[in-house]
Motif scaffolding. Structure first.
Motif, mmCIF file in Angstrom:
data_model
loop_
_atom_site.group_PDB
_atom_site.id
_atom_site.type_symbol
_atom_site.label_atom_id
_atom_site.label_comp_id
_atom_site.label_asym_id
_atom_site.label_seq_id
_atom_site.Cartn_x
_atom_site.Cartn_y
_atom_site.Cartn_z
ATOM 1 N N SER A 9 81.851 -54.265 19.859
ATOM 2 C CA SER A 9 82.299 -54.776 21.143
ATOM 3 C C SER A 9 81.103 -55.299 21.922
ATOM 4 O O SER A 9 79.986 -54.790 21.784
ATOM 5 C CB SER A 9 83.007 -53.687 21.960
ATOM 6 N N GLN A 37 91.407 -56.247 29.143
ATOM 7 C CA GLN A 37 92.080 -57.289 28.373
ATOM 8 C C GLN A 37 91.350 -58.632 28.488
ATOM 9 O O GLN A 37 91.327 -59.410 27.532
ATOM 10 C CB GLN A 37 93.522 -57.440 28.855
ATOM 11 N N ALA A 70 88.870 -59.176 25.686
ATOM 12 C CA ALA A 70 89.524 -59.567 24.440
ATOM 13 C C ALA A 70 89.972 -61.018 24.507
ATOM 14 O O ALA A 70 89.849 -61.771 23.522
ATOM 15 C CB ALA A 70 90.701 -58.652 24.163
ATOM 16 N N ASP A 90 86.192 -61.057 22.479
ATOM 17 C CA ASP A 90 85.650 -59.800 21.971
ATOM 18 C C ASP A 90 86.520 -59.333 20.798
ATOM 19 O O ASP A 90 87.737 -59.174 20.947
ATOM 20 C CB ASP A 90 85.657 -58.738 23.082
ATOM 21 N N TYR A 139 86.860 -56.536 19.326
ATOM 22 C CA TYR A 139 87.103 -55.093 19.256
ATOM 23 C C TYR A 139 88.545 -54.716 18.909
ATOM 24 O O TYR A 139 88.760 -53.903 18.002
ATOM 25 C CB TYR A 139 86.679 -54.467 20.585
ATOM 26 N N PRO A 140 89.571 -55.255 19.583
ATOM 27 C CA PRO A 140 90.928 -54.802 19.249
ATOM 28 C C PRO A 140 91.337 -55.111 17.825
ATOM 29 O O PRO A 140 92.013 -54.302 17.172
ATOM 30 C CB PRO A 140 91.817 -55.526 20.271
ATOM 31 N N GLN A 141 90.915 -56.258 17.293
ATOM 32 C CA GLN A 141 91.250 -56.587 15.901
ATOM 33 C C GLN A 141 90.588 -55.606 14.936
ATOM 34 O O GLN A 141 91.176 -55.212 13.925
ATOM 35 C CB GLN A 141 90.815 -58.016 15.577
ATOM 36 N N LEU A 144 93.551 -53.072 27.415
ATOM 37 C CA LEU A 144 94.282 -53.207 26.163
ATOM 38 C C LEU A 144 95.496 -52.285 26.160
ATOM 39 O O LEU A 144 95.451 -51.162 26.653
ATOM 40 C CB LEU A 144 93.374 -52.869 24.976
#
Length: 321
Positions: free
Chosen positions: A133, A195, A198, A202, A204-206, A240
């Motif tokens: 991240s 959010q 993202a 970014d 990170y969530p994936q 998120l």
């Protein structure tokens, strides 16, 4: 990068207060929340808000939370990070292995200075964030750019689907369920992120989703037997989704009486896992008539040390190729 006394591995974790006191917590949070990677508001707006409102209010509250989980040797994050570095050192006997904190002590600059005095020339840096991240891994890169002069530095940016790490997490979940029985549902809870970050790219969530899917596959779980959520939301903006608290409320509403929770975005246990999940959210779930069972982080487990040592060795080989 052949193994030699001039080669070092630096494990970097986020950081922790030095004591479970309001003063120590304020000092730690001040450094953490001054990082532009963490809070991107303009300084003229953020600094007065931080020092005259947030720190005075949050310091005592957070200190009380730390006091509930404090260990004999310090905070869990500090104790387990130190133990993990020692375990990795045993697997890389020809290397210098040390740990540092992005915020607090031992500071990255201090450890790199010690490496220089010891004759180290090349350093593999492994941030203990499996998923990349801009708020965490990139902040470590910022610190290295300031403090790494004169050293050949190679940073490992992610290991979210590393097979050995995935297997270690899956095995820890399997062992916990073998000892305590399997809950009706497995919840993967990762630290949250605004959010907007993202939306700006970014990854990170994936990577959190990739980690959860890989671990679930290693356990042989069907899609309906597990889910993913994000915890530790701070501030009023949108983070998120789904939030861990709301995900648990939804599971309780469905009548899921036993939930196993694991936090594979954290290398070692800390305030967010032990107080937030294992205590606060577990109590909330109990009030809804269910049981939330927290599965500990890998901490200083042998399989964890094996996986991180292998990551460092591969990074070294890549540099020599």
């Amino acid at each position: 990068m052949p193994a030699s006394p001039s080669t070092a591995l630096l494990l970097v974790n986020l950081g922790t207060p030095e004591a479970p006191t309001a003063r120590a917590v304020r000092r730690y949070l001040a450094e953490f929340l001054h990082d532009r990677r963490v809070v991107q508001l303009t300084r003229w707006l953020w600094c007065p808000l931080l020092h005259f409102a947030i720190l005075p209010l949050r310091g005592p509250k957070v200190a009380r939370k730390y006091a509930q989980i404090w260990m004999e040797g310090g905070s869990p994050l500090a104790v387990y990070t130190q133990r993990l570095a020692a375990a990795v050192q045993q697997r890389l006997p020809q290397w210098h292995v040390a740990h540092a904190m992005r915020y607090g002590r031992p500071a990255i600059a201090e450890v790199l200075d010690a490496f220089r005095r010891e004759g180290v020339r090349r350093v593999v840096v492994l941030p203990l964030y499996p998923q990349y991240s801009t708020t965490t891994t990139a902040s470590v890169a910022d610190a290295l750019a300031k403090a790494g002069a004169g050293l050949q530095v190679r940073m490992i940016e992610r290991y979210d689907t590393d097979p050995a790490w995935v297997a270690a997490v899956a095995d820890s979940i399997r062992a916990h369920r073998a000892a305590h029985g399997a809950g009706k549902h497995l919840l993967f809870s990762f630290h949250g992120l605004p959010q907007r970050l993202a939306d700006r790219g970014d990854p990170y969530p994936q990577q959190c989703e990739a980690s959860a899917r890989a671990i679930a596959a290693g356990l042989g779980l069907a899609d309906g037997e597990w889910s993913l959520s994000y915890q530790s939301r701070f501030g009023r903006e949108r983070w998120l989704q789904p939030a861990t608290l709301e995900a648990l409320d939804a599971l309780a509403a469905r009548g899921v009486d036993t939930v196993d929770a694991v936090c594979p975005g954290f290398a070692v246990d800390c305030l967010e896992t032990l107080e937030e999940v294992a205590m606060m959210l577990a109590a909330r779930y109990a009030a809804r008539g269910g049981t939330l069972r927290y599965i500990p982080c890998l901490n200083d487990a042998l399989a964890h040390a094996d996986a991180l040592a292998a990551l460092a060795a591969r990074a070294a080989e890549t540099d020599d190729a």
